[in-house]
Design an enzyme around this catalytic site. Sequence first.
Site, short mmCIF file in Angstrom:
data_model
loop_
_atom_site.label_atom_id
_atom_site.label_comp_id
_atom_site.label_asym_id
_atom_site.label_seq_id
_atom_site.Cartn_x
_atom_site.Cartn_y
_atom_site.Cartn_z
N GLU A 84 2.51 -7.60 6.08
CA GLU A 84 2.00 -8.24 4.98
C GLU A 84 2.31 -9.61 4.72
O GLU A 84 1.83 -10.38 3.86
CB GLU A 84 2.95 -7.68 3.66
CG GLU A 84 4.43 -8.01 3.70
CD GLU A 84 5.36 -7.26 2.75
OE1 GLU A 84 4.98 -6.82 1.79
OE2 GLU A 84 6.54 -7.23 2.80
N ASP A 110 0.73 -8.05 -1.10
CA ASP A 110 1.71 -9.39 -0.85
C ASP A 110 0.70 -10.07 0.35
O ASP A 110 0.86 -11.28 0.59
CB ASP A 110 2.86 -8.91 0.04
CG ASP A 110 4.07 -9.28 -1.10
OD1 ASP A 110 4.19 -10.16 -1.28
OD2 ASP A 110 4.76 -8.21 -1.23
N ASP A 158 4.50 -5.17 -9.51
CA ASP A 158 5.54 -5.79 -8.97
C ASP A 158 5.44 -7.14 -8.61
O ASP A 158 4.45 -7.94 -8.76
CB ASP A 158 6.04 -4.89 -7.95
CG ASP A 158 5.26 -4.77 -6.70
OD1 ASP A 158 4.11 -5.59 -6.57
OD2 ASP A 158 5.26 -4.12 -5.74
N ARG A 211 14.22 0.01 1.70
CA ARG A 211 13.71 -1.18 2.11
C ARG A 211 14.65 -2.29 1.62
O ARG A 211 15.06 -2.11 0.46
CB ARG A 211 12.35 -1.47 1.20
CG ARG A 211 11.87 -2.74 1.51
CD ARG A 211 10.41 -2.77 1.16
NE ARG A 211 9.90 -2.95 -0.01
CZ ARG A 211 8.90 -3.06 -0.82
NH1 ARG A 211 7.86 -3.43 -0.03
NH2 ARG A 211 8.49 -2.90 -2.26
#
Length: 761
Positions: free
Chosen positions: A465, A493, A663, A373
């Site tokens: 997202e 997100d 996160d 990613r």
Amino acid sequence: MPALQGLHVHPKLYKTVEEKVCPDTGFSAGYFWSCLSSVVSELRPEVERCLARRDELQQKIDAWYSEKKESGADLSKPDYRQACREFLRDIGYLVPDKGPVSVTTQFVDEEIAKVPAPQLVVPSDNARYVLNAVNSRWGSLYDALYGFDVIPAYSVTSSGVEINAAKGAAGYNPMRGEAVIEFANGLLDEIAPLVHGKWGDVCRLWPKFVGSIQRLELLLKDGTTTALRTPSLYVGSQGNLGPPDADVARPKSSSPSVPDQGRIILKHNGLHMILEIDRTHPIGKAALSGIKDITTESALTAILDMEDSVSAVDAVDKCKIYCNICGIFRGSLEAPFVKDGKAMTRKMNNDVWFRDAKGNVCTIPGRALALVRNVGHHMFTDAVLTADGKFVPEGFLDCLITTACALHDLRGTGRLMNSREGSVYIVKPKQHGPEEIALTSRLFGRAEEFFGLRRNTIKMGIMDEERRTSANLRECLRAAMERVFFINTGFLDRTGDEIHTCMMAGAVVRKGDMKKQNWIQSYEAGNVDVGLHSNLQGRAQIGKGMWAKPDSMKDMLEGKIAELMAGASTAWVPSPAAATLHSIHYHHVDVPERQMQLAMRPAAKIETLLEPPLLPAKLSKEEIAHELKENAQSILGYVVRWIDLGVGCSKVPDLSNVGLMEDRATLRISSQLLANWLHHDLISEDQVRDVFLEMAKLVDQQNAREPGYIPMSVNPENSPAFQAAMKLVLEGKKAPNGYTEYTLHEARRAVKDQLQGLSKL
């Protein structure tokens, strides 16, 4: 900074590319920098245009919601769905629907295209974690069951006897071990049933030739033999297993005179299970069957994350990430560690080999297929500067580094193989709509041209997202129809972006109520609907989000199967043990069959997707106070570790001291929710400050034993972490798309500069 091809490159990055990335690729470092210079000149203006378009659309949406609200409109009513859709179409937020699209991605590894399985996401700045992730393709079922709460402290056996199955602190509990074996036997009874008898009654098993094909034969404790009800589930073996001698065939004996040591390989729903047989092992000796463990194929894919789960703010941080990624593609990554007082080195697992049912040599990959990613289009880095001093788009650097590292895999110069189909898998996050997907595709195409790769070698994982991507998902797939290998719903997100997009519409519901809202139901269903109707089956994954409670595996086993029933072919897990336990769900559910059932339902409606998650009624002062405390504690608990310690993803205790995986996505929700409530006067700035000061004391207590931890509450005005946490809320309304990266990076860099200054004294 050395000047290269019109770029100024940080010395650490220059050295990493020169010494780690480029050797054995056939390309020089000079050529690499010329490629980056070319793509920056060509595509940076497009990135800037896309980012400006985001801001322009948000300003128009803010103005529309503000106007409606001032006129007394209740935007939570379904009456406004159609008006909202028409408005978003008029401003270009919703693009024209061009009809059905058929994804045509080729050369996709079967771990993605054909076999549903768990997916592990790991911060790529920690070599040990990265190795754990890629090695999590295989996991011990017995260890995962024994080590977590799936097996309760007190367990009732099949005969109705309650036993003490607590883990305890004083070594192995044989009672708990028996409960683990009983659980495993029950799983085998379900997915690999016998013609007659139960797995708990098996006292020996071995491969037996029937003509030219081997089948699995099993001896039961009553002296009879049996076989698998579905013989084809047996796919091979390894080691010394049977046939049983004359003594063993007698009912009075269940222990062979020559101890069995070997492996029986079963395959169900595309996933392998290895029955580890060893009667010399304490567990195998105690087990009637001689099975000491069951090694299950678990996380078939692992996302090596450069984005939300890392704290990487400069060239030094990025180089650590790039070296780990390169080590994976070379097959050479190692990490030293100490276990039981002994120095050891963790390495990448080799492939698993065995003889199949015909006696031929076969191998199964020993590692998860590595996906990478990169960062989103909104991130820029000073690790490379243009001639006029501008930061370079960080995603451009990530893409070229990832592709250059993958050349070792594509050309067979690495010690181990990643993609057997010769593809590079890059997950691209935080893209807003089809135009940004098309931009990413052009970037990937240029990287392929630079390094002489087959067209569409670089595959694209689309993180669904951001709201504009959700609302235009079919057109997003059209923009990458030859590359897409993955779409997934990222609740965290996506919720942050939902709150920010609807900031002016009104006060949003509490964080815990978000999953009950109409938009999230439409989002989750719509993602699957679009994927299935766009020909993703057999070509790409449809994914679901992370399990956030890494210690609550019992709850995960009970709840996460719902994601497969909702149409997911993969779902995220936070650890190798979680991957092993989650793999059980893929034996319970025939995912392709379930997806075909779901493909027959009516598609989710976009009007529902666009409905803002507004509070239906006023909250009490107590409810507001609790929500403020809960989010403040979550923000501070994550931010202080990110900024002061450089930890981008970790288990952060909540108000009740329950560890939750946090996160930047979870931070985005909490900060945007409080920013929304602040704007709509549910809370005041003074309340925010007072509660943050109170929660700082709690977070300091929770982290008191953390090495290097600096308390925030002692001097909050001079605590970079505390001030950054406050800024995320107080200025959250104007943060682009509600992203937290800019504030976090600024504060972390200040801390690093301060630490560097102290080290020079």
